[in-house]
Scaffold this motif. Structure first.
Motif, short mmCIF file in Angstrom:
data_model
loop_
_atom_site.label_atom_id
_atom_site.label_comp_id
_atom_site.label_asym_id
_atom_site.label_seq_id
_atom_site.Cartn_x
_atom_site.Cartn_y
_atom_site.Cartn_z
N VAL A 90 0.84 -1.20 0.00
CA VAL A 90 0.00 0.00 0.00
C VAL A 90 0.87 1.25 0.00
O VAL A 90 0.59 2.24 -0.69
CB VAL A 90 -0.95 0.00 1.21
CG1 VAL A 90 -1.68 1.35 1.33
CG2 VAL A 90 -1.97 -1.13 1.10
N GLU A 91 1.96 1.20 0.77
CA GLU A 91 2.89 2.34 0.81
C GLU A 91 3.52 2.57 -0.56
O GLU A 91 3.63 3.72 -1.01
CB GLU A 91 3.98 2.07 1.85
CG GLU A 91 5.01 3.19 1.97
CD GLU A 91 6.14 2.84 2.91
OE1 GLU A 91 7.10 3.62 2.98
OE2 GLU A 91 6.06 1.77 3.56
N TYR A 92 3.95 1.50 -1.24
CA TYR A 92 4.54 1.64 -2.57
C TYR A 92 3.53 2.22 -3.56
O TYR A 92 3.87 3.05 -4.41
CB TYR A 92 5.02 0.28 -3.09
CG TYR A 92 6.00 -0.44 -2.20
CD1 TYR A 92 6.85 0.27 -1.35
CD2 TYR A 92 6.09 -1.83 -2.23
CE1 TYR A 92 7.75 -0.41 -0.52
CE2 TYR A 92 7.00 -2.51 -1.42
CZ TYR A 92 7.82 -1.79 -0.56
OH TYR A 92 8.70 -2.45 0.24
N TRP A 93 2.28 1.75 -3.42
CA TRP A 93 1.21 2.22 -4.31
C TRP A 93 0.96 3.71 -4.13
O TRP A 93 0.99 4.49 -5.08
CB TRP A 93 -0.06 1.42 -4.03
CG TRP A 93 -1.26 1.83 -4.82
CD1 TRP A 93 -1.42 1.76 -6.17
CD2 TRP A 93 -2.48 2.38 -4.31
NE1 TRP A 93 -2.68 2.22 -6.54
CE2 TRP A 93 -3.34 2.60 -5.40
CE3 TRP A 93 -2.93 2.68 -3.02
CZ2 TRP A 93 -4.61 3.13 -5.26
CZ3 TRP A 93 -4.21 3.21 -2.86
CH2 TRP A 93 -5.03 3.43 -3.97
N GLY A 94 0.73 4.11 -2.88
CA GLY A 94 0.46 5.52 -2.61
C GLY A 94 1.66 6.41 -2.90
O GLY A 94 1.52 7.54 -3.38
N TYR A 121 -2.04 4.11 -12.89
CA TYR A 121 -0.93 3.41 -13.50
C TYR A 121 0.40 3.79 -12.83
O TYR A 121 1.31 2.96 -12.71
CB TYR A 121 -0.87 3.70 -15.00
CG TYR A 121 -1.88 2.88 -15.77
CD1 TYR A 121 -1.68 1.52 -15.98
CD2 TYR A 121 -3.03 3.45 -16.28
CE1 TYR A 121 -2.61 0.75 -16.67
CE2 TYR A 121 -3.97 2.69 -16.98
CZ TYR A 121 -3.74 1.34 -17.16
OH TYR A 121 -4.67 0.59 -17.84
N ALA A 122 0.50 5.02 -12.36
CA ALA A 122 1.70 5.41 -11.62
C ALA A 122 1.79 4.62 -10.32
O ALA A 122 2.88 4.21 -9.90
CB ALA A 122 1.66 6.91 -11.33
N GLY A 123 0.65 4.40 -9.67
CA GLY A 123 0.64 3.58 -8.46
C GLY A 123 1.04 2.15 -8.73
O GLY A 123 1.77 1.52 -7.95
N ILE A 124 0.56 1.59 -9.85
CA ILE A 124 0.94 0.23 -10.26
C ILE A 124 2.45 0.16 -10.49
O ILE A 124 3.12 -0.78 -10.04
CB ILE A 124 0.18 -0.18 -11.52
CG1 ILE A 124 -1.32 -0.33 -11.22
CG2 ILE A 124 0.74 -1.48 -12.10
CD1 ILE A 124 -2.19 -0.47 -12.46
N MET A 125 2.99 1.14 -11.19
CA MET A 125 4.43 1.17 -11.42
C MET A 125 5.20 1.25 -10.10
O MET A 125 6.25 0.61 -9.93
CB MET A 125 4.78 2.37 -12.31
CG MET A 125 4.30 2.23 -13.75
SD MET A 125 4.47 3.75 -14.71
CE MET A 125 6.23 3.97 -14.68
N GLY A 126 4.68 2.05 -9.16
CA GLY A 126 5.33 2.14 -7.86
C GLY A 126 5.41 0.80 -7.16
O GLY A 126 6.45 0.44 -6.59
#
Length: 444
Positions: free
Chosen positions: A47-51, A317-322
């Motif tokens: 969740v942290e990587y996503w946000g 999509y930026a969250g997915i990449m994160g």
């Protein structure tokens, strides 16, 4: 048989593929679960990587929104309407329409990917107006299929990056000139083969549509930029503000300033047709061609309605990449293919792995930052051409764009369609294009 297969995929996609926004949500959930089960990341960390990555594409989202807006504005000008109308007259039948749109869009994508997306969509609309019997969904799919060629063209982010002094892999690669990448024998073979065969493939797919893609005339008129001209106030009744809004002189002055910068840019940088300068060209030509600020602003009002999908979906999509990058998922995928590669198969497996990673990280430059440090050392260890390995990653990035809605959003916004309207045809392009790309990477 080809028609039957294409018809099958079209029916399946239209029945089961959700809206592009829901597709992004489903991908988010899938990557979250993959990260939890296949990496050392906890659910809280994922969740942290996503946000943490959610807003990393804001600049790019703005660039792509402007591609749609400025492209619409330019196309709505009388001059461009006339040019596209004349090109569209080259097609007399639905089959010729498919071939024409695919070929012109492919040439435009080889010049610049953003330019190609807009030109392909706008030309398809003009062609559909002249030949209403053409399948509109297939016509737009044909325009989007041309996007497959972009990473083998002049705006390819991987070959341009490694040809630039100071790039992050310079210690391993050095400076790789585009004569070894874009103008190499294997790349010219792939580009040339796709340039010839894609229009023919799309033409063959006509038999699979069975009249399911006839366009609603009202939608076509809307998407063809037929904006009603505002009734102008008589000069004798104009206020000072009205006179400024309808001043051709103001538009001309600011337009000339823009043109001067465009000329200066190319004099200083050569043929550097990046996304920012494409937007700049579209914007200032639009200002000049609309002649007055009021006509220009009327077009802007209509244009911004098309950018909503991009604005809301790109952060997901930026969250997915994160999640993919920070959890190490993308690295694991790449390493698995490296571990099963040989000197002969590394370019092919680099291509396939890039295609898989691209599905979750649909950004050429971002993907190269992830896979370059893995694939290039493997190429050096196996004594494989590093230039070919880099281009294999580039072609993998372009390949699965055919079934990844991320890049289709600008075109779909202009076309007034949903992703499921074109994706069934694009699946066929994905399967077909694997053949010439693989041959080029393995045997040239």
């Amino acid at each position: 048989m080809l028609s039957s297969i294409a018809g099958f995929f079209d029916r399946m996609v239209r029945r089961y593929l959700p809206d592009a926004f829901l597709f992004a949500i489903l991908l988010t959930i899938i990557v979250f679960l993959l990260g939890v089960f296949f990496t050392n990341s906890s659910p809280v960390q994922m969740v942290e990587y996503w946000g943490g990555g959610f807003w990393n594409l804001l600049e790019f989202a703005m660039q792509m929104s402007l591609i749609v807006v400025t492209g619409y504005i330019l196309a709505n000008s009388p001059i461009v309407k006339n040019i596209l109308g004349k090109i569209s007259k080259l097609a007399k039948t639905p089959g010729q329409a498919i071939v024409l749109v695919t070929f012109v869009a492919a040439i435009a994508c080889l010049i610049n990917y953003g330019f190609g997306l807009v030109v392909g969509a706008l030309l398809a609309i003009h062609v559909a107006k002249r030949i209403p019997s053409v399948d509109y969904r297939l016509l737009m799919a044909s325009a989007y299929s041309a996007f497959l060629l972009w990473h083998g063209g002049l705006s390819g982010s991987v070959p341009l990056t490694i040809a630039t002094e100071g790039h992050f892999l310079e210690d391993m690669l050095g400076i790789v000139p585009i004569t070894e990448t874009l103008f190499s024998g294997f790349n010219l073979f792939i580009v040339g083969t796709l340039l010839i065969t894609l229009p023919l493939l799309n033409r063959l797919l006509m038999n699979s549509t069975q009249g399911t893609g006839k366009i609603d005339p009202e939608l076509l008129n809307l998407q063809a930029n037929q904006v009603e001209e505002t009734v102008e106030t008589p000069k004798e009744e104009m206020t000072p503000a009205d006179r400024l809004e309808n001043s051709q002189i103001l538009s001309l002055i600011i337009g000339i300033l823009g043109l001067v910068f465009i000329i200066y840019h190319f004099v200083q940088n050569g043929f550097d047709l990046n996304i920012n300068i494409v937007n700049f060209i579209f914007l200032f030509l639009g200002i000049i061609f609309h002649r007055t600020p009021r006509r220009f602003l009327n077009s802007v009002t209509d244009a911004v309605k098309n950018a909503g999908g991009i604005i809301i979906q790109f952060p997901f999509y930026a969250g997915i990449m994160g999640m993919m990058v920070t959890s190490g998922l993308s690295e694991q995928m790449s390493l698995w293919f490296v571990n099963i590669s040989t000197e002969f198969t590394l370019p092919l497996f680099s291509f396939i792995s890039a295609g898989i990673v691209n599905f979750f990280v649909p950004s050429g430059g971002g993907q190269w930052a992830i896979q370059g440090p893995i694939m290039i050392p493997a190429a050096i260890d196996l004594d494989v051409s590093t230039a070919k390995t880099a281009m294999a990653v580039a072609w993998g990035d372009a390949w699965t764009n055919m079934i990844q809605p991320f890049w289709a959003l600008p075109l779909l916004a202009i076309a007034g369609l949903k992703v499921k309207d074109i994706m069934g045809f694009c699946v066929m392009v994905l399967f077909f294009s694997f053949i010439p790309i693989s041959i080029g990477l393995l045997f040239f």
